[in-house]
Design an enzyme around this catalytic site. Structure first.
Site, PDB file in Angstrom:
ATOM      1  N   ASP A 130     -87.816 -66.303  41.705  1.00 31.46           N
ATOM      2  CA  ASP A 130     -86.732 -65.654  41.992  1.00 31.46           C
ATOM      3  C   ASP A 130     -87.189 -64.067  41.483  1.00 31.46           C
ATOM      4  OD1 ASP A 130     -84.369 -64.504  42.035  1.00 31.46           O
ATOM      5  OD2 ASP A 130     -83.447 -65.475  40.506  1.00 31.46           O
ATOM      6  N   ASP A 163     -85.384 -59.423  47.739  1.00 30.06           N
ATOM      7  CA  ASP A 163     -85.425 -60.436  46.921  1.00 30.06           C
ATOM      8  C   ASP A 163     -85.493 -61.809  47.312  1.00 30.06           C
ATOM      9  OD1 ASP A 163     -84.684 -61.920  44.734  1.00 30.06           O
ATOM     10  OD2 ASP A 163     -82.495 -61.873  45.131  1.00 30.06           O
TER      11      ASP A 163
END
Ligand code: NAG
Ligand code: NAG
Ligand code: NAG
Ligand code: NAG
Ligand code: NAG
Ligand code: NAG
Length: 462
Positions: free
Chosen positions: A119, A340
């Site tokens: 992440d 992301d």
């Protein structure tokens, strides 16, 4: 309908809610990774529980196999070794029903393997963990897989009386509770669906495989030892690997050791777990992932921490530049865009979302629109006879002239057999837009923190 819901649709539903906090919230606020509790009630809980059990089973089988394959090799700890790069195997979470990429990390001494969600929007790396066994539960065999901090000689908790705990880690939700000065600094993450993770901060050693088949250890990495991770949120993974731009991020720490950069190649997000690639710290060249042609754009660090921002100029569909106000992309104002790995769908704020959807819908008029109500996916259609070649190509243009041209399947996405949807979610304006991991699939991405640039190129990730 709920009972016979095909797996891929369920899969898409899972991943949709990953982005929900971006849709509703503000950039920079800690967002939720997986919000399975937010599933549409229609899908039914029983089915979810069943698929959870299947996924847990799959994970533990995999782990046992890995343990057998894991032979000890002496660690190479030479910080000045120039051309080494650390690599971690990475694969799509599709087999586990999540639209995220999972990475295997070796933590502790001796090293134990954990599977974490990669992440770039998180700073803390944490794993489900057992730090101390308490009372009657001590002798009981643990059914779920956890990192056994009590068996690691390099695990050092951070004292709750330290400045690090009291001020530095406040951003990471450290608690002020400190019954005695040497007690561990603890944290409490809470998610809006009611799931939560509680644990203690520690310094720990992580081990990377090097391209030359040796190993390198990185000491004093800040990790979270989560003694409880309540809720269904973290069934697919043991925790999260924080790759964000922050002093506490594993990415920043490891990049410091391996040439100031990290990169990953995202395989097709629907790939089974045996199709894998790597998360690489340092130069990707040794890892030998073939990339067609790397293009670079500025990586804007430090403006929307811990996210990786980019300067977008506009979006074109079929060579026509769409009419999107410049402020939508303005990182110094109230807009901007980030890239992301922890968000699945691409999220566009309304002034960008509307023109993109309108332009793409034009090419799909020949297909029957389906009213499916799949989370934020607004436009789905019967894809019988669909040919990606007839869809005008979407191109993301950066201010410095670089262009990112994803394959059509990265924005006209598979939702179920015979059903495709436009893979965008709308976010309220003002706010940031997000290039999600489905849009990034089949590409290699290099986050060069030293040179503040983002490299990307088409790749099959092998
Ligand atoms: C570490 O690297 C330095 C400089 O390249 C070299 O002189 C030294 O011998 C290396 N040490 C080991 C243990 O490989
Ligand atoms: C943890 O690591 C940091 C460096 O990353 C160091 O400054 C600190 O003293 C360490 N704390 C403990 C308790 O080992
Ligand atoms: C990291 O720490 C340094 C010094 O403590 C500080 O100047 C810098 O802004 C921090 N970086 C981030 C990304 O928080
Ligand atoms: C992955 O597993 C499937 C069966 O589960 C097999 O057909 C396929 O060849 C495997 N792919 C690789 C790259 O090992
Ligand atoms: C790297 O890729 C090239 C071309 O595909 C191949 O010939 C070579 O053997 C590979 N090297 C390694 C170390 O895998
Ligand atoms: C799509 O349309 C075809 C015929 O045009 C039909 O057979 C099929 O069931 C439809 N699929 C869905 C998911 O509606």
């Amino acid at each position: 309908m709920a009972v016979s819901m095909p797996y891929p649709l369920l899969f898409i539903v899972f991943l949709l809610f990953i982005i929900a906090d971006f849709v509703n919230g503000h950039p920079g606020v800690k967002y939720q990774l997986i919000r399975r509790h937010d599933l549409h009630p229609k899908w039914g809980l029983r089915q979810l529980v069943h698929s959870d059990m299947i996924r847990v089973g799959a994970i533990s089988r995999k782990v046992r196999r890995q343990v057998r394959e894991d032979r000890y090799e002496p660690a190479c700890n030479n910080g000045s070794r120039e051309h080494s790069s650390g690599e971690l195997p990475m694969h799509s979470g599709a087999d586990y029903g999540v639209g995220l990429y999972l990475v295997k990390l070796r933590v502790g001494s001796p090293a134990q393997k954990v599977v974490l969600i990669a992440d770039t929007g998180s700073d803390l790396t944490w794993s489900k963990c057992r730090y101390k066994c308490r009372g009657a539960r001590c002798g009981r065999r643990q059914r779920r897989r956890v990192f056994r901090a009590d068996r690691s000689s390099s695990f050092r908790t951070l004292p709750c009386s330290s400045t690090t705990c009291k001020t530095d880690l406040a951003n990471l939700f450290s608690l002020s509770r400190c019954p005695s000065p040497l007690d561990p600094c603890s944290y409490d993450y809470r998610y809006s669906d009611g799931s939560a993770t509680l644990g203690v901060f520690a310094n720990e050693t992580v081990t990377f495989s090097l391209a030359n088949r040796r190993k390198a250890r990185l000491h004093d990495v800040l990790v979270g030892c989560s003694e409880s991770a309540r809720g269904q949120s973290f069934v697919a993974a043991d925790g999260v690997m924080g790759l964000g731009y922050s002093n506490y991020s594993l990415a920043v720490k490891a990049a410091g050791r391996f040439g100031g950069k990290f990169s990953y190649c995202l395989v097709d997000h629907l790939s089974p777990k045996n199709v894998s690639s790597y998360l690489i710290f340092g130069s990707h060249k040794e890892v030998n992932i073939s990339v067609v042609r790397i293009r670079y754009t500025e990586l804007v660090l430090g403006v929307i921490n811990p996210f990786y921002a980019v300067n977008v100029k506009g979006i074109s569909v079929g060579s026509i530049m769409l009419d999107i106000p410049a402020e939508v992309w303005d990182l110094n104002g109230v807009g901007g865009a980030i890239v992301d790995s922890g968000t699945s769908l691409t999220v566009l704020t309304q002034p960008a979302y509307q023109p993109v959807m309108a332009a793409l819908r034009q090419s799909l008029l020949g297909f029957k629109r389906l009213d499916l109500d799949i989370g934020p996916l607004e436009y789905c259609f019967n894809s019988t006879g669909f040919d990606a070649a007839t869809v005008p190509r979407l191109v993301l243009h950066f201010v410095d002239g670089a262009r990112f041209e994803p394959p059509v399947k990265s924005y006209v996405i598979d939702a179920a057999p015979g059903v495709k949807c436009l893979g965008f979610a709308a976010a309220a304006w003002p706010g940031a837009s997000v290039v999600g991991n489905i849009m990034q699939q089949n590409h290699f991405w290099e986050f060069d923190l030293g040179k503040s640039r983002l490299g990307f190129g088409t790749s099959s990730c092998v």
